[in-house]
Design an enzyme around this catalytic site. Structure first.
Site, mmCIF file in Angstrom:
data_model
loop_
_atom_site.group_PDB
_atom_site.id
_atom_site.type_symbol
_atom_site.label_atom_id
_atom_site.label_comp_id
_atom_site.label_asym_id
_atom_site.label_seq_id
_atom_site.Cartn_x
_atom_site.Cartn_y
_atom_site.Cartn_z
ATOM 1 N N GLU A 1 -75.846 23.849 -49.438
ATOM 2 C CA GLU A 1 -75.496 24.679 -50.593
ATOM 3 C C GLU A 1 -76.258 24.220 -51.844
ATOM 4 O O GLU A 1 -75.679 23.947 -52.891
ATOM 5 C CB GLU A 1 -73.981 24.654 -50.801
ATOM 6 C CG GLU A 1 -73.234 25.168 -49.571
ATOM 7 C CD GLU A 1 -71.723 25.091 -49.677
ATOM 8 O OE1 GLU A 1 -71.211 24.614 -50.710
ATOM 9 O OE2 GLU A 1 -71.049 25.541 -48.721
ATOM 10 N N GLU B 1 -72.191 27.075 -41.127
ATOM 11 C CA GLU B 1 -70.936 26.467 -41.563
ATOM 12 C C GLU B 1 -69.953 27.542 -41.984
ATOM 13 O O GLU B 1 -70.247 28.376 -42.837
ATOM 14 C CB GLU B 1 -71.161 25.502 -42.727
ATOM 15 C CG GLU B 1 -69.888 24.803 -43.188
ATOM 16 C CD GLU B 1 -70.126 23.824 -44.328
ATOM 17 O OE1 GLU B 1 -71.122 23.061 -44.256
ATOM 18 O OE2 GLU B 1 -69.360 23.831 -45.297
#
Length: 485
Positions: free
Chosen positions: A216, A318
């Site tokens: 991220e 994820e």
């Protein structure tokens, strides 16, 4: 007499009607398209950080997550999920002091301080004292247990560069959520990951199919007060790391190990980041990784189009949510199948707090508890849509389908989130849509009841179709045999 679904006379009549092959009125019909091909399924997986750091020596958990066996746990029996992908986390923490300098990461929870192998900057030689290959034994052990049980795809991923590569020596993030890697360590971050990949190949018997350098990275919430490792990267720095990582892998003979990128938090951010890369950077990326935290939102379809245009696959690398029932998991997984078209899907924390974990556990206290209902919801997908199957279009956001050419079996997973209804599945476009009257085994899980993973033998082909009644908040899987595309 009131014709209620709770009326036993009506239920008997419905059962007779089904057996005779006359369908009750379906609320909708899903037509499976045998000419479609959304890729060959690579598998289901889980990230090993952080839970495997704590529970990596427990073989029963390896059996539960990485086999399809029936496994005893907590006084009951669980259907093994049969995961075949393990994502191994290259840690960023160490407790050593280097010329009086130590890691600054007091806010990171102990269970989330993942030990890193390159403990100081004195030498890049992995045989030198600057490297410690004995750390992180539990996570490594779970990866070995997974491989011994059939896991065959491994990914190395990073949440942060090693603490000493960070400007503030804090792998939780910069004070303001900005970029934290020191400019002279950009290449070292790539060296670190490539060195681990090479060492794993030579010493652990693990070949990483891909290496992901970011987690991220566009997000600005990676600050010095975080309770986990994290690091923001600018687009320009991401591009430098990707280029360097490709070069470092190649120089170590790992030319078949892909560079995956960029594990953004949402589909839309993933698309934006991808479109911000120049053509050279894009060519160095072997697969797009994205996280599924946008829920039912986001343009999954546009990210898929971008990946298709580049000729590469997508992994939902994820996914996690706080819904213990598995309702959100089923909704988002089915949307992924219909719009994102990933070839693999991985869950984040197999063991975690209530809602987030498939099994409830306290990582700080190293205690395991009960199994969440979402475990059984996920089993509907992982135990039936298996590696190597061809993913087909269904034309419905609540239905996914996969075809096993070797076994000539069609797998359909469908969910109903509204009022109870019949769903008909139309196989008329197949050259061989099974056999009239053939049994179609079905497995059922209710999101909000005690039905966990129940096998039923009450559904049969009627010509080129079959149907089943779905209670509200139910997911069911069907395996249709003797099917040819």
């Amino acid at each position: 007499m009131t014709l209620s679904l709770h009326n036993p006379v009506l239920l008997i009549l419905l059962g007779i009607t089904t057996l005779l092959g006359n369908p009750a009125a379906a609320d909708f019909t899903a037509t499976i398209n045998p000419a479609s091909n959304r890729g060959s399924w690579e598998g289901w997986g889980v990230s090993l950080a952080w839970w495997a750091k704590i529970f990596g020596n427990q073989s029963n958990l390896a059996d539960i997550f990485f086999t399809t066996n029936s496994v005893s746990f907590n006084g009951g029996t669980l259907p093994g999920l049969g995961l075949n992908i393990a994502r191994y986390n290259a840690g960023a923490c160490s407790s050593n002091s280097v010329n009086g300098t130590t890691m600054a990461a007091n806010s990171i929870l102990p269970s989330r301080q993942m030990p890193g192998y390159w403990i100081d900057w004195a030498s890049a030689d992995p045989t030198s004292s600057s490297w410690s290959w004995s750390v992180d034994a539990n996570q490594r052990n779970m990866m070995s247990l997974a491989k011994a049980r059939g896991a065959d795809r491994f990914e190395l991923f990073s949440n942060s560069p090693m603490w000493w590569m960070c400007s503030n020596h804090n792998p939780a993030g910069a004070a303001n959520g900005g970029e934290n890697i020191q400019s002279w360590n950009i290449v070292n971050h790539a060296v670190y990951l490539a060195t681990i990949a090479k060492y794993a190949h030579d010493n652990w018997g693990i070949t990483f199919a891909s290496v992901e350098a970011f987690n991220e990275p566009s997000s600005s919430w990676w600050t010095a007060t975080n309770n986990q490792e994290g690091s923001h990267f600018s687009i320009a720095t991401m591009a430098q790391v990707i280029t360097a990582l490709r070069s470092e892998l190649n120089s170590r003979g790992l030319t078949s190990t892909a560079v995956s990128a960029t594990d953004e938090n949402t589909y839309d951010i993933g698309l934006s980041t991808w479109n911000s890369f120049n053509s050279t950077t894009q060519k160095n990326v072997g697969r797009i990784n994205v996280h599924g935290y946008e829920g039912t939102g986001g343009r999954r379809d546009l990210l898929y189009s971008a990946a298709s245009a580049a000729g590469i696959e997508i992994w939902n690398s994820e996914y996690g949510d706080g819904d213990a029932t598995g309702t959100q998991l089923a909704q988002n997984l089915l949307l992924d199948f219909n719009w994102l078209h990933p070839t693999a899907w991985t869950y984040w924390q197999a063991v975690d707090t209530t809602g987030w974990g498939l099994i409830i556990g306290d990582l700080e206290a190293a205690q395991l508890s009960t199994v969440e209902q979402k475990f059984f919801v996920l089993a509907q997908f992982t135990r039936h849509i298996r590696e190597g199957m061809r993913i087909l279009d269904t034309g419905n956001n609540n239905v996914a389908a996969a075809y096993n050419a070797a076994g000539r079996t069609l797998v359909i997973v469908a969910a109903n989130f509204d009022a109870g209804q019949y769903i008909t599945f139309d196989l008329s476009e197949f050259s061989q849509p099974s056999t009239n009257g053939a049994l179609v085994p079905r497995w059922s899980t209710h999101f909000n009841s005690s039905e966990q993973y129940a096998l039923h033998s009450d559904t049969f082909m009627s010509g080129t179709k079959f149907w089943s009644y779905f209670d509200q908040n139910t997911v069911q899987t069907f395996e249709v045999s003797n099917v040819s595309l």
